[in-house]
Scaffold this motif. Structure first.
Motif, PDB file in Angstrom:
ATOM      1  N   PRO A 153       8.581  29.273  39.561  1.00 65.62           N
ATOM      2  CA  PRO A 153       7.806  29.691  38.388  1.00 65.62           C
ATOM      3  C   PRO A 153       6.312  29.691  38.674  1.00 65.62           C
ATOM      4  CG  PRO A 153       9.536  28.158  37.743  1.00 65.62           C
ATOM      5  CD  PRO A 153       9.535  28.187  39.245  1.00 65.62           C
ATOM      6  N   THR A 154       5.675  30.833  38.456  1.00 70.36           N
ATOM      7  CA  THR A 154       4.265  31.015  38.777  1.00 70.36           C
ATOM      8  C   THR A 154       3.596  31.823  37.679  1.00 70.36           C
ATOM      9  OG1 THR A 154       4.786  31.060  41.152  1.00 70.36           O
ATOM     10  CG2 THR A 154       2.635  31.920  40.489  1.00 70.36           C
ATOM     11  N   ARG A 155       2.461  31.320  37.177  1.00 70.29           N
ATOM     12  CA  ARG A 155       1.692  32.117  36.229  1.00 70.29           C
ATOM     13  C   ARG A 155       0.881  33.139  37.012  1.00 70.29           C
ATOM     14  NH1 ARG A 155      -1.803  30.178  30.926  1.00 70.29           N
ATOM     15  NH2 ARG A 155      -2.851  32.172  30.590  1.00 70.29           N
ATOM     16  N   VAL A 156       1.022  34.385  36.647  1.00 70.05           N
ATOM     17  CA  VAL A 156       0.409  35.477  37.402  1.00 70.05           C
ATOM     18  C   VAL A 156      -1.090  35.510  37.147  1.00 70.05           C
ATOM     19  CG1 VAL A 156       0.378  37.976  37.771  1.00 70.05           C
ATOM     20  CG2 VAL A 156       2.547  36.798  37.294  1.00 70.05           C
ATOM     21  N   ASP A 157      -1.837  35.624  38.220  1.00 72.27           N
ATOM     22  CA  ASP A 157      -3.296  35.732  38.151  1.00 72.27           C
ATOM     23  C   ASP A 157      -3.689  36.960  38.956  1.00 72.27           C
ATOM     24  OD1 ASP A 157      -6.051  35.562  38.362  1.00 72.27           O
ATOM     25  OD2 ASP A 157      -6.089  33.400  38.670  1.00 72.27           O
ATOM     26  N   ALA A 158      -4.101  38.026  38.263  1.00 73.18           N
ATOM     27  CA  ALA A 158      -4.439  39.277  38.938  1.00 73.18           C
ATOM     28  C   ALA A 158      -5.609  39.125  39.899  1.00 73.18           C
ATOM     29  CB  ALA A 158      -4.749  40.362  37.909  1.00 73.18           C
ATOM     30  N   ALA A 159      -6.391  38.061  39.746  1.00 70.12           N
ATOM     31  CA  ALA A 159      -7.541  37.859  40.626  1.00 70.12           C
ATOM     32  C   ALA A 159      -7.125  37.325  41.986  1.00 70.12           C
ATOM     33  CB  ALA A 159      -8.531  36.893  39.975  1.00 70.12           C
ATOM     34  N   ILE A 160      -5.964  36.669  42.060  1.00 69.40           N
ATOM     35  CA  ILE A 160      -5.556  36.073  43.337  1.00 69.40           C
ATOM     36  C   ILE A 160      -4.209  36.583  43.844  1.00 69.40           C
ATOM     37  CG2 ILE A 160      -6.898  33.967  42.941  1.00 69.40           C
ATOM     38  CD1 ILE A 160      -4.289  32.572  42.186  1.00 69.40           C
ATOM     39  N   HIS A 161      -3.363  37.048  42.955  1.00 74.05           N
ATOM     40  CA  HIS A 161      -2.039  37.508  43.374  1.00 74.05           C
ATOM     41  C   HIS A 161      -2.036  39.006  43.660  1.00 74.05           C
ATOM     42  CE1 HIS A 161      -0.426  33.840  41.035  1.00 74.05           C
ATOM     43  NE2 HIS A 161      -0.322  33.596  42.323  1.00 74.05           N
ATOM     44  N   SER A 190       8.956  37.573  33.869  1.00 72.78           N
ATOM     45  CA  SER A 190       9.584  38.590  34.702  1.00 72.78           C
ATOM     46  C   SER A 190      10.226  37.928  35.919  1.00 72.78           C
ATOM     47  CB  SER A 190       8.527  39.607  35.165  1.00 72.78           C
ATOM     48  OG  SER A 190       9.035  40.464  36.167  1.00 72.78           O
ATOM     49  N   ARG A 191      11.197  38.601  36.468  1.00 73.12           N
ATOM     50  CA  ARG A 191      11.796  38.115  37.715  1.00 73.12           C
ATOM     51  C   ARG A 191      10.810  38.254  38.880  1.00 73.12           C
ATOM     52  NH1 ARG A 191      14.614  40.694  41.826  1.00 73.12           N
ATOM     53  NH2 ARG A 191      16.090  39.385  42.976  1.00 73.12           N
ATOM     54  N   GLY A 192       9.881  39.190  38.759  1.00 73.26           N
ATOM     55  CA  GLY A 192       8.934  39.402  39.850  1.00 73.26           C
ATOM     56  C   GLY A 192       9.516  40.218  40.977  1.00 73.26           C
ATOM     57  N   TYR A 193      10.267  41.277  40.603  1.00 71.90           N
ATOM     58  CA  TYR A 193      10.910  42.101  41.628  1.00 71.90           C
ATOM     59  C   TYR A 193       9.877  42.660  42.608  1.00 71.90           C
ATOM     60  CZ  TYR A 193      13.611  45.810  43.818  1.00 71.90           C
ATOM     61  OH  TYR A 193      14.224  46.621  44.742  1.00 71.90           O
ATOM     62  N   ALA A 210       9.497  34.254  37.842  1.00 75.87           N
ATOM     63  CA  ALA A 210      10.408  33.220  38.330  1.00 75.87           C
ATOM     64  C   ALA A 210      11.742  33.872  38.641  1.00 75.87           C
ATOM     65  CB  ALA A 210      10.590  32.113  37.302  1.00 75.87           C
ATOM     66  N   ARG A 211      12.287  33.602  39.791  1.00 78.88           N
ATOM     67  CA  ARG A 211      13.622  34.117  40.092  1.00 78.88           C
ATOM     68  C   ARG A 211      14.648  33.450  39.171  1.00 78.88           C
ATOM     69  NH1 ARG A 211      13.326  36.778  45.120  1.00 78.88           N
ATOM     70  NH2 ARG A 211      11.236  37.714  45.073  1.00 78.88           N
ATOM     71  N   ASP A 212      14.416  32.166  38.858  1.00 72.11           N
ATOM     72  CA  ASP A 212      15.256  31.429  37.924  1.00 72.11           C
ATOM     73  C   ASP A 212      14.624  31.560  36.538  1.00 72.11           C
ATOM     74  OD1 ASP A 212      16.441  29.485  36.281  1.00 72.11           O
ATOM     75  OD2 ASP A 212      16.718  28.067  37.920  1.00 72.11           O
ATOM     76  N   ARG A 213      15.226  32.390  35.674  1.00 74.51           N
ATOM     77  CA  ARG A 213      14.619  32.660  34.365  1.00 74.51           C
ATOM     78  C   ARG A 213      14.534  31.396  33.506  1.00 74.51           C
ATOM     79  NH1 ARG A 213      13.640  38.312  32.787  1.00 74.51           N
ATOM     80  NH2 ARG A 213      14.230  39.509  34.612  1.00 74.51           N
ATOM     81  N   VAL A 214      15.510  30.507  33.621  1.00 79.01           N
ATOM     82  CA  VAL A 214      15.479  29.281  32.829  1.00 79.01           C
ATOM     83  C   VAL A 214      14.290  28.421  33.233  1.00 79.01           C
ATOM     84  CG1 VAL A 214      16.702  27.140  32.270  1.00 79.01           C
ATOM     85  CG2 VAL A 214      17.968  29.305  32.416  1.00 79.01           C
ATOM     86  N   ASP A 216      10.874  40.676  30.523  1.00 80.34           N
ATOM     87  CA  ASP A 216      10.871  42.042  31.045  1.00 80.34           C
ATOM     88  C   ASP A 216      12.109  42.230  31.910  1.00 80.34           C
ATOM     89  OD1 ASP A 216       9.935  44.629  31.603  1.00 80.34           O
ATOM     90  OD2 ASP A 216       8.927  43.954  33.427  1.00 80.34           O
ATOM     91  N   ASP A 217      12.933  43.231  31.579  1.00 74.38           N
ATOM     92  CA  ASP A 217      14.114  43.594  32.353  1.00 74.38           C
ATOM     93  C   ASP A 217      15.133  42.453  32.389  1.00 74.38           C
ATOM     94  OD1 ASP A 217      15.854  45.056  33.866  1.00 74.38           O
ATOM     95  OD2 ASP A 217      14.740  44.864  35.745  1.00 74.38           O
ATOM     96  N   ALA A 218      15.679  42.095  31.222  1.00 76.20           N
ATOM     97  CA  ALA A 218      16.566  40.934  31.163  1.00 76.20           C
ATOM     98  C   ALA A 218      17.862  41.185  30.403  1.00 76.20           C
ATOM     99  CB  ALA A 218      15.825  39.754  30.533  1.00 76.20           C
ATOM    100  N   HIS A 219      18.198  42.437  30.123  1.00 76.35           N
ATOM    101  CA  HIS A 219      19.387  42.672  29.291  1.00 76.35           C
ATOM    102  C   HIS A 219      20.667  42.235  30.002  1.00 76.35           C
ATOM    103  CE1 HIS A 219      21.353  44.217  25.771  1.00 76.35           C
ATOM    104  NE2 HIS A 219      22.144  44.981  26.491  1.00 76.35           N
ATOM    105  N   GLN A 220      20.710  42.362  31.311  1.00 73.56           N
ATOM    106  CA  GLN A 220      21.901  41.951  32.059  1.00 73.56           C
ATOM    107  C   GLN A 220      21.776  40.529  32.609  1.00 73.56           C
ATOM    108  OE1 GLN A 220      20.488  45.109  32.549  1.00 73.56           O
ATOM    109  NE2 GLN A 220      22.052  46.024  31.226  1.00 73.56           N
ATOM    110  N   ASN A 221      20.689  39.832  32.252  1.00 74.43           N
ATOM    111  CA  ASN A 221      20.530  38.437  32.673  1.00 74.43           C
ATOM    112  C   ASN A 221      20.940  37.537  31.509  1.00 74.43           C
ATOM    113  OD1 ASN A 221      19.232  35.786  33.053  1.00 74.43           O
ATOM    114  ND2 ASN A 221      18.375  36.717  34.888  1.00 74.43           N
TER     115      ASN A 221
END
Length: 340
Positions: A96-104, A86-89, A125-129, A146-151
């Motif tokens: 690029p960051t792996r999401v951890d619900a315990a800390i983020h 995801s872009r992480g809006y 990651a703001r940069d999808r690549v 997630d949410d990438a049709h226009q990217n």
């Protein structure tokens, strides 16, 4: 400042919002032109793993995140090590960051990635690549965006477009076809569908079926039907609901349809940051009615930590009418990629 989604976007009666549409039309032409040029000039990158894109054609409110979560679940069920991206809006982290619900928190990575991370590996990651490469290096065998049709930055193995199939009265998921800000479209319908492999029409749990006129809009594209189902019954007893999503009125209707004893409902703008004063007002109103506060799972993640014990989360999930067929569609795309 976040604004509520204009209801006149979703009416087919052009008398409503006619002046706003007229005044905003020049900005819509600019938006559509910039989007089209960006997509046309992009050179997509293959990250080395198949990419399944889940997006939409309108500004929010189609249900793409529940569909993304279900796509990830079905891939995991089939033994594919799929990671979400995801872009992480709404979050502050850019790398690029792996999401951890315990800390983020939602302030770090956004509310939707936190939801997705409950079911398996998810990256922001703001940069999808860069995000795709990080996920692939960490062992991802497939990516679900997630949410990438226009990217256009990544080469997509399968492009899914999620469409809000809830058509009631004058409401219509594409409005009058106008592009943002004079309407809800991110781009012209024909342009968005030209890059689409499969349409997912998401219906409410109690909808009788898809409007035939809506189906005609997709031409020869394959269509899968899914329903947004409660993951659990609404809380018993009186409740006061609130939601900060693109179409909060749909949450109110869903609670009613599920049999909730809904005393009142408060709409907020999409991705709203809930202020202490707003929450205190709702809590006081709930106390006077002997009610409990209820919000969506996505909104619950944006609540201040001290409020999460005072507000109940009401989760929903996307359930496909042909679950096996949808799973097979994704697996065939992955096999085709791997066989190149």
């Amino acid at each position: 400042m976040k604004l509520n989604t204009p209801r006149w976007w979703y009416t087919r009666d052009t008398r409503h919002g006619a002046m706003a549409r007229f005044l905003l039309q020049p900005l819509s032409w600019v938006w559509a032109g910039v989007t089209a040029r960006r997509i046309a000039r992009a050179v997509p990158v293959d990250p080395g793993v198949p990419v399944i894109s889940v997006g939409n054609l309108t500004v929010g409110g189609s249900g793409k995140t529940p569909v993304t979560r279900e796509a990830l679940r079905l891939l995991h069920e089939a033994g594919i090590k799929a990671h979400g991206l995801s872009r992480g809006y709404g979050g502050s982290l850019r790398e690029p960051t792996r999401v951890d619900a315990a800390i983020h928190t939602a302030a770090d990575v956004g509310d939707e990635p936190l939801m997705l991370a409950l079911g398996g590996p998810v990256w922001i990651a703001r940069d999808r690549v860069a995000g795709a490469r990080a996920a692939a290096a960490a062992g991802a065998e497939a990516l679900v965006l997630d949410d990438a049709h226009q990217n256009p930055t990544l080469t997509k193995t399968l492009s899914l477009v999620v469409v809000d199939g809830e058509t009631r009265g004058a409401e219509w998921p594409f409005g009058d076809g106008s592009v943002f800000p004079s309407g809800p479209m991110r781009e012209k319908l024909r342009h968005g569908l030209a890059r689409t492999d499969v349409v997912v029409v998401l219906l409410p749990a109690d909808a009788p079926g898809v409007d035939p006129e809506l189906m005609e809009a997709f031409g020869d594209l394959p269509v899968h039907i899914a329903r947004l189902m409660p993951a659990a019954p609404p809380p018993s007893g009186p409740i006061i609901g609130f939601a900060g999503i693109a179409k909060p009125w749909k949450v109110e209707r869903a609670l009613d349809a599920a049999g909730a004893e809904l005393i009142d409902f408060a709409p907020f703008p999409d991705h709203a940051a809930f202020r202490e004063g707003d929450l205190a007002f709702l809590a006081d109103r709930a106390e006077r009615h002997g009610a409990r506060l209820v919000t969506t799972e996505k909104d619950w993640f944006r609540l201040p930590a001290e409020w999460r014990t005072r507000v109940l989360s009401w989760p929903v999930k996307a359930t496909f009418e042909d679950e096996a067929g949808f799973q097979r569609l994704m697996l065939e795309a992955i096999r085709t990629y791997s066989a190149r």
